[in-house]
Design an enzyme around this catalytic site. Structure first.
Site, PDB file in Angstrom:
ATOM      1  N   CYS A  61     -21.915  -2.848 -35.404  1.00  0.00           N
ATOM      2  CA  CYS A  61     -20.533  -2.433 -35.127  1.00  0.00           C
ATOM      3  C   CYS A  61     -20.429  -1.524 -33.914  1.00  0.00           C
ATOM      4  O   CYS A  61     -19.365  -1.435 -33.290  1.00  0.00           O
ATOM      5  CB  CYS A  61     -19.950  -1.741 -36.348  1.00  0.00           C
ATOM      6  SG  CYS A  61     -19.954  -2.777 -37.832  1.00  0.00           S
ATOM      7  N   CYS A  72     -21.447  -9.540 -35.487  1.00  0.00           N
ATOM      8  CA  CYS A  72     -20.841  -9.455 -36.819  1.00  0.00           C
ATOM      9  C   CYS A  72     -21.611 -10.337 -37.791  1.00  0.00           C
ATOM     10  O   CYS A  72     -21.075 -11.252 -38.403  1.00  0.00           O
ATOM     11  CB  CYS A  72     -19.364  -9.866 -36.760  1.00  0.00           C
ATOM     12  SG  CYS A  72     -18.416  -9.379 -38.222  1.00  0.00           S
ATOM     13  N   CYS A 112     -10.821  -3.251 -36.647  1.00  0.00           N
ATOM     14  CA  CYS A 112     -11.476  -3.790 -37.842  1.00  0.00           C
ATOM     15  C   CYS A 112     -11.288  -2.845 -39.032  1.00  0.00           C
ATOM     16  O   CYS A 112     -11.801  -1.720 -39.040  1.00  0.00           O
ATOM     17  CB  CYS A 112     -12.958  -3.998 -37.564  1.00  0.00           C
ATOM     18  SG  CYS A 112     -13.877  -4.663 -38.969  1.00  0.00           S
ATOM     19  N   GLU A 132     -20.966 -30.141 -32.539  1.00  0.00           N
ATOM     20  CA  GLU A 132     -20.141 -29.619 -33.628  1.00  0.00           C
ATOM     21  C   GLU A 132     -20.546 -30.225 -34.967  1.00  0.00           C
ATOM     22  O   GLU A 132     -20.588 -29.537 -35.983  1.00  0.00           O
ATOM     23  CB  GLU A 132     -18.661 -29.899 -33.363  1.00  0.00           C
ATOM     24  CG  GLU A 132     -18.035 -28.972 -32.326  1.00  0.00           C
ATOM     25  CD  GLU A 132     -18.152 -27.509 -32.707  1.00  0.00           C
ATOM     26  OE1 GLU A 132     -18.020 -27.195 -33.904  1.00  0.00           O
ATOM     27  OE2 GLU A 132     -18.380 -26.689 -31.817  1.00  0.00           O
ATOM     28  N   CYS A 178     -19.552  -3.621 -31.079  1.00  0.00           N
ATOM     29  CA  CYS A 178     -18.487  -4.591 -31.309  1.00  0.00           C
ATOM     30  C   CYS A 178     -17.227  -4.220 -30.523  1.00  0.00           C
ATOM     31  O   CYS A 178     -16.752  -3.095 -30.602  1.00  0.00           O
ATOM     32  CB  CYS A 178     -18.166  -4.664 -32.801  1.00  0.00           C
ATOM     33  SG  CYS A 178     -16.818  -5.809 -33.168  1.00  0.00           S
TER      34      CYS A 178
END
Length: 353
Positions: free
Chosen positions: A208, A201, A217, A46, A211
């Site tokens: 899309c 994305c 969206c 991270e 997606c």
DNA sequence: AAGCCGGGGCG
DNA sequence: CGCCCAGGCTT
């Protein structure tokens, strides 16, 4: 308002990234993992991934855990040893804070990574998003994250106006992030929304058609994907010129450890000054009155997020100084990228002569 | 709120 | 060349 979590989790089971080096091996798609996540690996990844792309991090991560296999090993290492393995990755405060946090956990938490949000948040180098990510990914705790991927996905799903450098916009995105984060499978959801942002994305040319949440969206419905997230108001970057003085003595080079504050903090670098004859001469005489310039290398450009740097390397041979010199072919010190570049050039020149 | 902090990849 | 990336810290 519908949460995106259900279709996203379903998509993640089939199309998510399940084999990144810091992910627990054999994590089964549904319902928990056969092996618990290694929180040291999750934390390290991270931090490395802050402002840094996955493809860049993978090699650094694998190398890093070879040198420092455990949190304890990291805590026992020197700051210079840690920085040497971080060199080239950038944002060196991350490495110094990582090392400091390992020491804090060793001394104050008996070597066990804390599991309470406030305690994690208080560790140096860990902010709200990273703290949430660590606890969600490692222990399936219910926390939202808001990294670059999540910002982009949510800005499109909700057509969020403004740039997230503005507090109003950022607050709105945090609210949305918390709304969508489910109570169950928070760990998988956290990974899922990052995977969606990284693979479908994307900033340009989002896919899309594949997606799983396009029906939720707003940007997709209105065909405004290209307008979100709204771009940051731009500013001109200044350019600075410096000379890097490469003092050479008996085939060794002089380096000094930079202060932790400022650019390349804690790394080892050449003496530098403003690139004017007067300043160069002054710096040269201060270092060694007997020093002689032997070669000028070509000026090259190095760019940062907020300014450009023109670097003029000058090779100077010296004899009478007491300063420290190091063999350039077996450095165990972290050096900035431009310094690494200059050292490589010197080696080539030596080979040619 | 704005600035600072790296290096790389991509269009 | 400008933009952004699994952001956080300082001023």
């Amino acid at each position: 308002m519908n949460s995106i979590s259900k279709p996203l989790l379903q998509w993640f089971d089939q199309y998510g990234r399940h084999s990144l080096p810091w992910q627990a091996p054999h994590s089964s798609p549904r319902g928990g993992q056969s092996k618990p996540a290694n929180i040291y690996h999750v934390w390290l990844s991270e931090v490395m991934l802050q402002q840094t792309q996955v493809s860049t991090v993978i090699d650094y991560f694998n190398n890093f855990i070879q040198y420092f296999p455990t949190l304890k090993a990291l805590a026992n290492a020197s700051e210079d040893a840690v920085l040497a393995q971080w060199a080239g990755l950038g944002y060196y405060a991350r490495a110094r804070n990582l090392h400091k946090t390992a020491e804090i956990i060793t001394e104050q938490f008996q070597g066990n990574f804390p599991q309470e949000f406030e305690q994690v948040l208080n560790l140096p180098g860990i902010g709200r998003s990273t703290a949430g990510a660590i606890l969600a990914l490692s222990y399936n705790q219910h926390h939202a994250i808001l990294d670059g991927n999540v910002k982009r996905v949510l800005a499109r799903v909700h057509q969020v106006e403004g740039h997230y450098s503005q507090a109003v916009t950022l607050n709105k995105l945090w609210q949305l992030a918390e709304f969508h984060t489910p109570n169950n499978r928070t760990n998988h959801y956290t990974q899922a929304i990052m995977d969606l942002g990284a693979t479908l994305c994307t900033r340009s040319r989002p896919d899309c058609e594949r997606c799983p949440i396009s029906n939720l969206c707003a940007a997709y419905q209105n065909n405004t994907q290209a307008s979100y997230p709204q771009s940051k108001p731009k500013k001109k970057k200044p350019t600075r010129s410096i000379a890097m003085l490469v003092f050479v003595k008996n085939n060794k080079i002089h380096l000094y450890k930079r202060p932790s504050k400022g650019i390349w903090g804690g790394l080892w670098s050449f003496v530098e000054c403003e690139d004017t004859p007067n300043n160069i001469q002054k710096a040269q005489l201060t270092f060694d009155p007997q020093a002689l310039i032997t070669q000028h290398l070509p000026i090259f450009k190095h760019s940062f997020t907020h300014y450009h740097l023109l670097i003029h390397p000058i090779i100077i041979s010296c004899h009478s100084t007491q300063a420290e010199f190091y063999p350039p072919d077996q450095l165990e010190l972290g050096v900035p990228k431009p310094v690494e570049k200059i050292i490589a050039q010197i080696a080539l020149a030596a080979l040619a002569s």
